[in-house]
Design an enzyme around this catalytic site. Structure first.
Site, PDB file in Angstrom:
ATOM      1  N   ASP A  12      -5.302  -3.816   0.230  1.00 42.28           N
ATOM      2  CA  ASP A  12      -5.676  -3.682   1.641  1.00 42.28           C
ATOM      3  C   ASP A  12      -7.012  -4.319   2.001  1.00 42.28           C
ATOM      4  O   ASP A  12      -7.746  -3.832   2.863  1.00 42.28           O
ATOM      5  CB  ASP A  12      -5.684  -2.183   2.049  1.00 42.28           C
ATOM      6  CG  ASP A  12      -4.348  -1.523   1.770  1.00 42.28           C
ATOM      7  OD1 ASP A  12      -3.319  -2.201   1.934  1.00 42.28           O
ATOM      8  OD2 ASP A  12      -4.342  -0.344   1.379  1.00 42.28           O
ATOM      9  N   LYS A  15      -5.678  -9.383   2.909  1.00 42.94           N
ATOM     10  CA  LYS A  15      -5.059 -10.608   2.355  1.00 42.94           C
ATOM     11  C   LYS A  15      -4.146 -11.253   3.392  1.00 42.94           C
ATOM     12  O   LYS A  15      -4.127 -12.473   3.550  1.00 42.94           O
ATOM     13  CB  LYS A  15      -4.239 -10.274   1.092  1.00 42.94           C
ATOM     14  CG  LYS A  15      -5.065  -9.663  -0.028  1.00 42.94           C
ATOM     15  CD  LYS A  15      -4.202  -9.216  -1.182  1.00 42.94           C
ATOM     16  CE  LYS A  15      -3.351  -7.997  -0.896  1.00 42.94           C
ATOM     17  NZ  LYS A  15      -4.081  -6.739  -0.687  1.00 42.94           N
ATOM     18  N   GLY A  39       1.686  -3.883   2.220  1.00 44.30           N
ATOM     19  CA  GLY A  39       1.715  -3.866   3.679  1.00 44.30           C
ATOM     20  C   GLY A  39       0.637  -4.828   4.140  1.00 44.30           C
ATOM     21  O   GLY A  39      -0.546  -4.524   4.013  1.00 44.30           O
ATOM     22  N   HIS A  40       1.039  -6.012   4.591  1.00 47.56           N
ATOM     23  CA  HIS A  40       0.077  -7.048   4.982  1.00 47.56           C
ATOM     24  C   HIS A  40       0.115  -7.209   6.497  1.00 47.56           C
ATOM     25  O   HIS A  40       1.155  -7.543   7.053  1.00 47.56           O
ATOM     26  CB  HIS A  40       0.415  -8.371   4.283  1.00 47.56           C
ATOM     27  CG  HIS A  40       0.254  -8.303   2.791  1.00 47.56           C
ATOM     28  ND1 HIS A  40       0.483  -9.358   1.963  1.00 47.56           N
ATOM     29  CD2 HIS A  40      -0.135  -7.280   1.990  1.00 47.56           C
ATOM     30  CE1 HIS A  40       0.244  -8.994   0.712  1.00 47.56           C
ATOM     31  NE2 HIS A  40      -0.119  -7.734   0.707  1.00 47.56           N
ATOM     32  N   GLN A 222      -1.271  -6.173  -3.458  1.00 47.83           N
ATOM     33  CA  GLN A 222      -2.142  -5.210  -4.162  1.00 47.83           C
ATOM     34  C   GLN A 222      -3.495  -5.860  -4.500  1.00 47.83           C
ATOM     35  O   GLN A 222      -3.938  -6.700  -3.749  1.00 47.83           O
ATOM     36  CB  GLN A 222      -1.461  -4.641  -5.419  1.00 47.83           C
ATOM     37  CG  GLN A 222      -0.273  -3.727  -5.125  1.00 47.83           C
ATOM     38  CD  GLN A 222       1.014  -4.458  -4.833  1.00 47.83           C
ATOM     39  OE1 GLN A 222       1.435  -5.303  -5.599  1.00 47.83           O
ATOM     40  NE2 GLN A 222       1.654  -4.122  -3.740  1.00 47.83           N
TER      41      GLN A 222
END
Ligand code: GDP
Ligand code: IMO
Ligand code: MG
Length: 424
Positions: A12, A15, A39-40, A222
């Site tokens: 988080d 990225k 979750g991007h 990650q």
């Protein structure tokens, strides 16, 4: 030209937003590990999209998005994400999915949940998306791959073989529900038809692109401290987010990589359990959580917050071989009188170390040693060049650069596409 973008902490770090920026000039954007535990967030027009499986480069028509062999794919999530993007007017026609990527099966998700429940207070705090159990099957050489999903006969046979073991574990070890071959085939085979046109030999595609002089971007999920080998084991994910992972997870050789960008935030967060030396349990931690909107993109869990940890940062610079660093989210620190950076750990035996400890218990029991810098009160979200930033922020960034021993080349001052500056 090949640029790898990797997370440096426990995920988080922003990225997605960096990939979204760089993808404008990329020909291919590839994920190489992880699955829908990621979750991007990318901002598209006035919309905020959370991507879990599809590379963030999907926003640009020129970039070919690739899901590499190292990714674990939940077909239902993939199809839902494709539909969501198409609903936003973003075509997924050019998406390529490796025929060697492993498939997350319904029993992986049940096993993930059951295993966490059994661990009780020692739980890892996984995303419950079946990631660990899917990679376990891959390593055990009993996994099911995308190419198997696309052949009904092979798929049935493999599911049948898997269920003999998985049902026994679910029922006898965990006292949980079991699955039938028919119900899994009924649920999964319709997805196969949607995925079929996208299946590709992605290693070949990527190597061809390199030979043609195209620009490839690797999108890590990650972060380094969640890496199975380099992270805070066992409180890690089951894949290799570090830059080295992008070779194994995609099929390009290490000599092809030109640039490795590490993504940091100006503070640290973690979701899930495990050691976090600079964690704050006080009002400063709450302040950062609220100012930075630090709530999980995947599970909605509040993220644990703490100061920037340069011991971790220096370690990450080395194990990734970083050429550049991006610092996101400096804007949420506005209003804090002092900014702290952890430069060493004081161990339980009284020793002070500046290198990341190899011993897990040293990490659990250590106390952070801080350097302090002046805070800032100015709104910096409209600054677009380093020179426009208040002197305190400039000097904080320069100090960070000195401490982490890697050039900081980009700085995020807000989540929008243009709220970022490059630093020469
Ligand atoms: P990822 O998993 O590394 O892609 O990061 P996430 O998307 O899970 O979390 C990063 C969050 O921070 C997202 O909501 C981004 O929109 C937001 N973000 C990224 N960079 C900045 C920044 O420089 N400032 C602010 N305020 N928010 C940012
Ligand atoms: P992005 O790509 C933050 C964490 C989980 C848990 C551990 C293992 O958005 O940065 P898993 O479900 O992978 O077996 O969980 O890893 N985790 C993440 N934390 N960001 C992520 O992804 C994460 N993906 C997994 O919270 O601690
Ligand atoms: Mg995220």
């Amino acid at each position: 030209m090949l640029t790898a973008v990797t997370g440096i902490n426990w995920g988080d770090e922003g990225k997605g937003r960096v990939i979204d920026l760089l993808a404008e000039h990329a020909d291919v954007v590839a994920r190489y590990q992880g699955g829908n535990n990621a979750g991007h967030t990318v901002i598209h027009g006035d919309k905020k999209l959370a991507l879990h499986l599809i590379p963030s480069g999907i926003m640009y028509e020129k970039a070919v998005p690739v899901i590499g062999n190292g990714v674990v794919v939940n077909p239902q999530v993939l199809v839902e994400e494709m539909r969501m993007l198409e609903g936003e007017g973003l075509s997924c026609d050019r998406l390529k999915i490796s025929c060697d990527a492993h498939v997350i099966m319904p029993y992986h998700i049940e096993l993930d949940k059951a295993s966490e429940f059994r661990l009780g207070k020692n739980e890892i705090g996984t995303t419950n998306r079946g990631i660990g159990p899917c990679y376990q099957d891959k390593a055990a050489r009993s996994g099911i791959r995308i190419q198997d999903l696309l052949d009904e006969h092979v798929f049935r046979m493999k599911v049948e073989a898997a269920l003999e073991v998985k049902n026994a574990i679910l029922e006898k070890v965990y006292g949980k529900r079991t699955f039938t071959v028919d119900e899994i085939c009924e649920a999964y085979l319709p997805f196969a038809e949607i995925i079929r046109p996208h299946m590709a030999e992605t290693a070949q595609l990527l190597n061809d692109a390199l030979r043609e002089g195209k620009h490839i971007l690797f999108e890590g999920a990650q972060g380094t401290l969640l890496d199975l080998d380099m992270g805070t084991y066992p409180y890690v994910t089951s894949s290799h987010p570090v830059a080295g992972g992008c070779c194994i997870g995609s099929g390009v050789g290490p000599t092809a990589i030109n640039e490795i960008m590490g993504i940091f935030k100006s503070y640290t967060t973690r979701v899930g359990e495990g050691p976090f030396p600079t964690e704050l349990f006080d009002e400063t931690g709450d302040y950062i959580r609220n100012a930075g909107g630090e709530f999980g993109t995947v599970t909605g869990r509040p993220r644990r917050t703490g100061w920037f940890d340069a011991v971790v940062a220096r370690y990450a610079v080395r194990v990734n071989g970083l050429t550049d660093v991006v610092i996101n989210k400096i804007d949420p620190l506005r209003g804090l009188p002092k900014l702290k950076v952890c430069v060493a750990y004081k161990l339980k035996n009284g020793e002070t170390v500046t290198e990341f400890p190899a011993n897990f218990m040293d990490l659990v029991d250590c106390e952070p040693v801080y350097e302090e810098f002046d805070g800032f009160d100015e709104d910096i979200t409209n600054c677009r060049s380093f020179e426009e930033l208040p002197a305190t922020v400039q000097s904080y960034i320069k100090e960070l650069e000195r401490i982490i021993e890697c050039p900081i080349t980009m700085l995020g001052v807000g989540p929008a596409r243009d709220q970022v500056m490059t630093i020469k």
